[in-house]
Write a protein that holds these residues in place. Structure first.
Motif, PDB file in Angstrom:
ATOM      1  N   MET A   1       0.933  -1.129   0.003  1.00 17.96           N
ATOM      2  CA  MET A   1      -0.067  -0.110  -0.099  1.00 17.96           C
ATOM      3  C   MET A   1       0.763   1.268  -0.097  1.00 17.96           C
ATOM      4  O   MET A   1       1.804   1.286   0.762  1.00 17.96           O
ATOM      5  CB  MET A   1      -0.760   0.116   1.287  1.00 17.96           C
ATOM      6  N   ASP A   2       0.508   2.144  -0.821  1.00 16.27           N
ATOM      7  CA  ASP A   2       1.418   3.468  -0.866  1.00 16.27           C
ATOM      8  C   ASP A   2       1.052   4.305   0.251  1.00 16.27           C
ATOM      9  O   ASP A   2      -0.070   4.348   0.808  1.00 16.27           O
ATOM     10  CB  ASP A   2       1.134   4.279  -2.046  1.00 16.27           C
ATOM     11  N   ASN A   3       1.945   4.878   0.854  1.00 15.02           N
ATOM     12  CA  ASN A   3       1.790   5.513   2.076  1.00 15.02           C
ATOM     13  C   ASN A   3       0.824   6.961   1.734  1.00 15.02           C
ATOM     14  O   ASN A   3       0.127   7.235   2.630  1.00 15.02           O
ATOM     15  CB  ASN A   3       3.108   6.058   2.672  1.00 15.02           C
ATOM     16  N   GLN A   4       1.256   7.666   0.827  1.00 14.81           N
ATOM     17  CA  GLN A   4       0.436   8.784   0.338  1.00 14.81           C
ATOM     18  C   GLN A   4       0.232   8.767  -1.061  1.00 14.81           C
ATOM     19  O   GLN A   4       0.887   8.737  -1.790  1.00 14.81           O
ATOM     20  CB  GLN A   4       1.250   9.812   0.667  1.00 14.81           C
ATOM     21  N   VAL A   5      -1.284   9.024  -1.163  1.00 18.37           N
ATOM     22  CA  VAL A   5      -1.725   9.048  -2.624  1.00 18.37           C
ATOM     23  C   VAL A   5      -2.599  10.026  -2.763  1.00 18.37           C
ATOM     24  O   VAL A   5      -3.353  10.290  -1.989  1.00 18.37           O
ATOM     25  CB  VAL A   5      -2.415   7.712  -2.972  1.00 18.37           C
ATOM     26  N   ILE A   6      -2.623  10.779  -4.082  1.00 21.80           N
ATOM     27  CA  ILE A   6      -3.658  12.056  -4.275  1.00 21.80           C
ATOM     28  C   ILE A   6      -4.371  11.067  -5.375  1.00 21.80           C
ATOM     29  O   ILE A   6      -4.063  10.880  -6.526  1.00 21.80           O
ATOM     30  CB  ILE A   6      -3.106  13.013  -4.689  1.00 21.80           C
ATOM     31  N   TYR A   7      -5.649  11.085  -5.530  1.00 23.32           N
ATOM     32  CA  TYR A   7      -6.656  10.831  -6.465  1.00 23.32           C
ATOM     33  C   TYR A   7      -7.453  12.293  -6.904  1.00 23.32           C
ATOM     34  O   TYR A   7      -8.010  12.776  -6.131  1.00 23.32           O
ATOM     35  CB  TYR A   7      -7.711   9.907  -5.973  1.00 23.32           C
ATOM     36  N   HIS A   8      -7.304  12.331  -8.076  1.00 20.67           N
ATOM     37  CA  HIS A   8      -7.586  13.643  -8.793  1.00 20.67           C
ATOM     38  C   HIS A   8      -8.191  13.704 -10.041  1.00 20.67           C
ATOM     39  O   HIS A   8      -8.260  12.565 -10.542  1.00 20.67           O
ATOM     40  CB  HIS A   8      -6.392  14.549  -8.725  1.00 20.67           C
ATOM     41  N   ASN A   9      -8.811  14.563 -10.368  1.00 22.64           N
ATOM     42  CA  ASN A   9      -9.590  14.949 -11.748  1.00 22.64           C
ATOM     43  C   ASN A   9     -10.627  13.619 -11.446  1.00 22.64           C
ATOM     44  O   ASN A   9     -11.031  12.987 -12.591  1.00 22.64           O
ATOM     45  CB  ASN A   9      -8.726  14.556 -12.939  1.00 22.64           C
ATOM     46  N   ALA A  10     -11.550  13.757 -10.501  1.00 22.41           N
ATOM     47  CA  ALA A  10     -12.552  12.776 -10.397  1.00 22.41           C
ATOM     48  C   ALA A  10     -13.906  13.369 -10.199  1.00 22.41           C
ATOM     49  O   ALA A  10     -13.831  14.709  -9.796  1.00 22.41           O
ATOM     50  CB  ALA A  10     -12.038  12.113  -9.206  1.00 22.41           C
ATOM     51  N   ASN A  11     -14.740  12.729 -10.247  1.00 22.22           N
ATOM     52  CA  ASN A  11     -16.209  13.225  -9.971  1.00 22.22           C
ATOM     53  C   ASN A  11     -16.574  12.548  -8.553  1.00 22.22           C
ATOM     54  O   ASN A  11     -17.158  11.454  -8.700  1.00 22.22           O
ATOM     55  CB  ASN A  11     -17.203  12.667 -11.216  1.00 22.22           C
ATOM     56  N   ILE A  12     -16.463  13.076  -7.462  1.00 21.16           N
ATOM     57  CA  ILE A  12     -16.602  12.601  -6.298  1.00 21.16           C
ATOM     58  C   ILE A  12     -17.998  13.304  -5.638  1.00 21.16           C
ATOM     59  O   ILE A  12     -18.004  14.257  -5.453  1.00 21.16           O
ATOM     60  CB  ILE A  12     -15.166  13.102  -5.466  1.00 21.16           C
ATOM     61  N   TYR A  13     -18.850  12.131  -5.236  1.00 19.96           N
ATOM     62  CA  TYR A  13     -19.705  12.470  -4.499  1.00 19.96           C
ATOM     63  C   TYR A  13     -19.384  11.870  -3.019  1.00 19.96           C
ATOM     64  O   TYR A  13     -19.546  10.762  -2.496  1.00 19.96           O
ATOM     65  CB  TYR A  13     -20.954  11.564  -5.057  1.00 19.96           C
ATOM     66  N   THR A  14     -19.231  12.991  -2.048  1.00 25.11           N
ATOM     67  CA  THR A  14     -18.630  12.577  -0.859  1.00 25.11           C
ATOM     68  C   THR A  14     -19.589  12.027   0.085  1.00 25.11           C
ATOM     69  O   THR A  14     -19.472  11.411   1.136  1.00 25.11           O
ATOM     70  CB  THR A  14     -18.094  13.808  -0.022  1.00 25.11           C
ATOM     71  N   MET A  15     -20.931  12.166  -0.012  1.00 22.66           N
ATOM     72  CA  MET A  15     -22.269  11.954   0.836  1.00 22.66           C
ATOM     73  C   MET A  15     -21.643  12.309   2.327  1.00 22.66           C
ATOM     74  O   MET A  15     -22.334  12.022   3.327  1.00 22.66           O
ATOM     75  CB  MET A  15     -22.291  10.439   0.915  1.00 22.66           C
ATOM     76  N   ASN A  16     -20.920  13.415   2.417  1.00 20.11           N
ATOM     77  CA  ASN A  16     -20.527  14.021   3.727  1.00 20.11           C
ATOM     78  C   ASN A  16     -21.753  14.971   4.304  1.00 20.11           C
ATOM     79  O   ASN A  16     -22.245  15.812   3.278  1.00 20.11           O
ATOM     80  CB  ASN A  16     -19.577  14.622   3.765  1.00 20.11           C
ATOM     81  N   ASN A  17     -22.047  14.988   5.363  1.00 21.07           N
ATOM     82  CA  ASN A  17     -23.276  15.856   5.937  1.00 21.07           C
ATOM     83  C   ASN A  17     -22.606  17.266   5.869  1.00 21.07           C
ATOM     84  O   ASN A  17     -21.577  17.603   6.139  1.00 21.07           O
ATOM     85  CB  ASN A  17     -23.586  15.376   7.280  1.00 21.07           C
ATOM     86  N   ALA A  18     -23.176  18.046   5.044  1.00 20.21           N
ATOM     87  CA  ALA A  18     -22.984  19.669   4.806  1.00 20.21           C
ATOM     88  C   ALA A  18     -23.832  20.437   5.711  1.00 20.21           C
ATOM     89  O   ALA A  18     -24.974  20.067   5.661  1.00 20.21           O
ATOM     90  CB  ALA A  18     -22.596  19.609   3.410  1.00 20.21           C
ATOM     91  N   ASP A  19     -23.779  21.742   5.493  1.00 16.85           N
ATOM     92  CA  ASP A  19     -24.646  22.847   5.943  1.00 16.85           C
ATOM     93  C   ASP A  19     -25.883  22.730   5.032  1.00 16.85           C
ATOM     94  O   ASP A  19     -25.935  22.508   3.969  1.00 16.85           O
ATOM     95  CB  ASP A  19     -23.923  24.060   5.937  1.00 16.85           C
ATOM     96  N   GLY A  20     -26.972  22.719   5.960  1.00 17.94           N
ATOM     97  CA  GLY A  20     -28.215  22.604   5.016  1.00 17.94           C
ATOM     98  C   GLY A  20     -28.703  21.357   5.108  1.00 17.94           C
ATOM     99  O   GLY A  20     -30.031  21.381   4.416  1.00 17.94           O
ATOM    100  N   ARG A  21     -28.266  20.309   5.409  1.00 16.93           N
ATOM    101  CA  ARG A  21     -28.729  18.984   5.384  1.00 16.93           C
ATOM    102  C   ARG A  21     -29.406  18.703   6.588  1.00 16.93           C
ATOM    103  O   ARG A  21     -29.172  19.364   7.694  1.00 16.93           O
ATOM    104  CB  ARG A  21     -27.744  18.200   5.301  1.00 16.93           C
ATOM    105  N   ASP A  22     -30.421  17.898   6.559  1.00 15.17           N
ATOM    106  CA  ASP A  22     -31.165  17.299   7.747  1.00 15.17           C
ATOM    107  C   ASP A  22     -30.208  16.420   8.620  1.00 15.17           C
ATOM    108  O   ASP A  22     -29.188  16.205   8.258  1.00 15.17           O
ATOM    109  CB  ASP A  22     -32.490  16.906   7.275  1.00 15.17           C
ATOM    110  N   ARG A  23     -30.951  16.065   9.876  1.00 17.76           N
ATOM    111  CA  ARG A  23     -29.984  15.198  10.479  1.00 17.76           C
ATOM    112  C   ARG A  23     -29.883  13.721  10.072  1.00 17.76           C
ATOM    113  O   ARG A  23     -29.007  13.118  10.561  1.00 17.76           O
ATOM    114  CB  ARG A  23     -30.961  15.154  12.020  1.00 17.76           C
ATOM    115  N   PHE A  24     -30.330  13.442   9.051  1.00 18.22           N
ATOM    116  CA  PHE A  24     -30.040  12.251   8.332  1.00 18.22           C
ATOM    117  C   PHE A  24     -29.054  12.373   7.030  1.00 18.22           C
ATOM    118  O   PHE A  24     -28.726  11.388   6.598  1.00 18.22           O
ATOM    119  CB  PHE A  24     -31.360  11.663   7.896  1.00 18.22           C
TER     120      PHE A  24
END
Length: 560
Positions: A1-24
């Motif tokens: 396993m590489d210790n450090q990697v950057i994955y770039h030029n991608a279309n990433i859907y983080t599914m991370n809760n952000a401002d404006g989202r409900d509690r789910f």
């Protein structure tokens, strides 16, 4: 396993809760509001930055490798929240009866297996169903002459019925005088009262106890072989409905001295292992609690059965089956017993996953959870994430109770399309409220998705397709089944990611692509959020990363 990697030029859907989202974690704007990014920085097994290329570069120092994803879509790693891993792994060494449409074809396959087996050796098969057998009536005598010198046990597709021959019944000591066990059915000839060879629900252990336990080494090899296939499907974690055998196998596979069973990239899978009911007292005595373990293997909820299944006609209903007015299904337990079990588990820090398919069973599970006041650990530190498994038929008056009791609906979307014709026949007009994913979501219920493999294939992409379209992949031109229950792509993906992480109490370490989270993600061939929903079914997993390690690679993620 590489210790450090950057994955770039991608279309990433983080599914991370952000401002404006409900509690789910849902965006008010729907799929268009999902937080996006184009680069991920990974150090060791964690994500350290998410954003644009410059954000990823500024988070790393020293040497790192860069992977250009050329615009491909990235989502968090998928978790199958309901799988029977050992059953699934062992099925490949059994007689496959899936999609068999006649008793004669069953007999043909049993004859072939008998020729390859020693006298007295058990012949084990799986996958038959009443619906595929064109309403034929399976009987022990149909198997007797196919393999007269071998005991036979054939597990139904839903695993809630078994079909055995006369030799197997004799070995188990089952005859006309054997009473039905509580919560079980020994099907009998109406004239002679002799067992027909069909046993349902809690009657199955009468046969299971005389079937030789699979060799431990064989179990290890079977699971080791299947893990790479799960990686190909984008699965980075599972909630395993196993037992002490599978738990023991998984512990050994995770031990360093058993790595010889696996190739370099085939071990990595995050496992939440459920506790079978028969081990509850031992778990309490040992002080084992839900959440014990680490990100690789942790103790999950107690698995308890409330009813049976649709295919076996044993899902417990409030009203009789439309195709059998004398049948309301089978309750595998009383409400008083269930309440006591949940109370004991909750007081010991063990959450509960209650198998409940029919509306009567779902109500019983909700009632028991409410009466037992389950939901808090004894030290009142963190909530217990209780869940109802399947919830295929839910009375409208019970929908809101999931949210009010903070009970997760752990559903298998692929069942909705696989079972549609069977449900229409068995439930009639009630099928309009069957597999009510949209209704549950609109009532604020947390959703977690899985497959119930080996009942269905553990393919999250097909599960997402089923949840979004309510169509079968082989019937694309047909109308969707009760499409008012369709989910958005975001909601469906969350069922396998953020919802799955919440269900196992790991929402703080996995389920989304965010700094500090485990580096578990999947690269897809299509942007499932924007393509025509019918194209989701053809989407391929091109790469799977678990803890920063590339475990499946179709696009040279590791480089030359």
């Amino acid at each position: 396993m590489d210790n450090q990697v950057i994955y770039h030029n991608a279309n990433i859907y983080t599914m991370n809760n952000a401002d404006g989202r409900d509690r789910f974690g849902f965006s008010p704007a729907g799929d268009r509001g999902v937080r996006r990014a184009s680069a991920i920085a990974v150090r060791d097994d964690k994500i350290v930055a998410v954003g644009v290329h410059a954000d990823a570069e500024s988070a790393l120092a020293g040497r790192y490798r860069k992977v250009d994803l050329q615009g491909l879509t990235v989502v968090p790693g998928f978790t199958d929240c309901h799988i029977h891993l050992l059953w699934y792994a062992l099925k490949f060494s059994q007689v496959d009866l899936g999609c068999v449409e006649s008793v004669e074809e069953v007999r043909k396959r049993i004859r072939k297996a008998a020729l390859e087996s020693e006298e007295g050796q058990w012949i084990i098969g799986h996958g038959w169903s009443h619906s595929c057998l064109a309403n034929a009536h399976p009987h022990r005598v149909q198997l007797d002459d196919a393999a007269p010198n071998n005991p036979i046990v054939l597990f139904s597709k839903d695993r809630h019925s078994i079909w055995v021959n006369s030799l197997a019944l004799a070995m188990a000591g089952i005859d006309r005088n054997t009473p039905d066990p509580d919560g079980g059915v020994i099907e009998r000839d109406p004239n002679t009262h002799e067992p027909t060879g069909i046993l349902r629900e809690n009657a199955q252990p009468l046969i299971n106890r005389v079937i030789p336990v699979p060799d431990f080494g064989m179990c290890k090899e079977a699971i080791a072989r299947v893990i790479p296939y799960l990686h190909q499907l984008g699965i980075t974690g599972i909630h395993d409905c196993g037992d002490e055998v599978s738990f023991g196998v998984l512990q050994e596979l995770l031990a360093e001295d058993n790595r010889e069973l696996l190739t370099e990239d085939n071990l990595d899978l995050r496992i939440c292992e459920m506790i079978p009911l028969h081990n509850l007292d031992s778990a309490i005595k040992l002080g084992v609690r839900t959440g014990f373990g680490n990100a690789g293997l942790r103790v999950g909820p107690l698995k308890v059965f409330v009813d049976g299944a649709l295919g076996s006609g044993t899902a417990a209903l409030l009203e009789p089956y439309s195709d059998n007015p004398d049948n309301v299904g089978v309750c595998a337990i009383t409400e008083e017993e269930l309440t006591d079990i949940i109370s004991r588990a909750s007081k010991s820090g063990i959450s509960v996953a209650a198998h409940a398919i029919g509306d009567r069973a779902v109500r019983m599970a909700l009632d028991a959870l409410e009466k037992s006041k389950a939901g808090r650990r004894p030290d009142d530190t963190a909530p217990l994430h209780n869940r109802i498994e399947h919830a295929q038929l839910v009375s409208p008056v019970d929908l809101r109770r999931f949210a009010s009791l903070d009970v997760i609906a752990s559903i298998q979307p692929i069942h909705a399309t696989s079972d549609r014709y069977m449900a229409d026949k068995a439930w009639g007009a009630r099928s309009s409220i069957g597999y009510p994913m949209r209704s549950l979501a609109e009532n604020g219920v947390r959703l977690a998705f899985g497959s119930d493999a080996p009942v269905e294939e553990p393919d999250p992409i097909q599960g997402i397709f089923a949840a979004v379209t309510r169509k079968r992949h082989d019937e694309l031109s047909q109308p969707g089944w009760h499409t008012e229950q369709c989910l958005t792509v975001e909601e469906a993906v969350r069922g396998y990611t953020t919802g799955a992480a919440y269900a196992s109490g790991e929402e703080h370490i996995k389920g989304s692509i965010a700094p500090g989270r485990l580096a578990d993600f999947v690269i897809l061939s299509k942007d499932i959020f924007t393509v025509n929903p019918l194209e989701i079914a053809d989407t391929k997993v091109l790469g799977t990363v678990v803890g920063g390690k590339v475990v499946f690679d179709q696009i040279r993620l590791k480089g030359d």
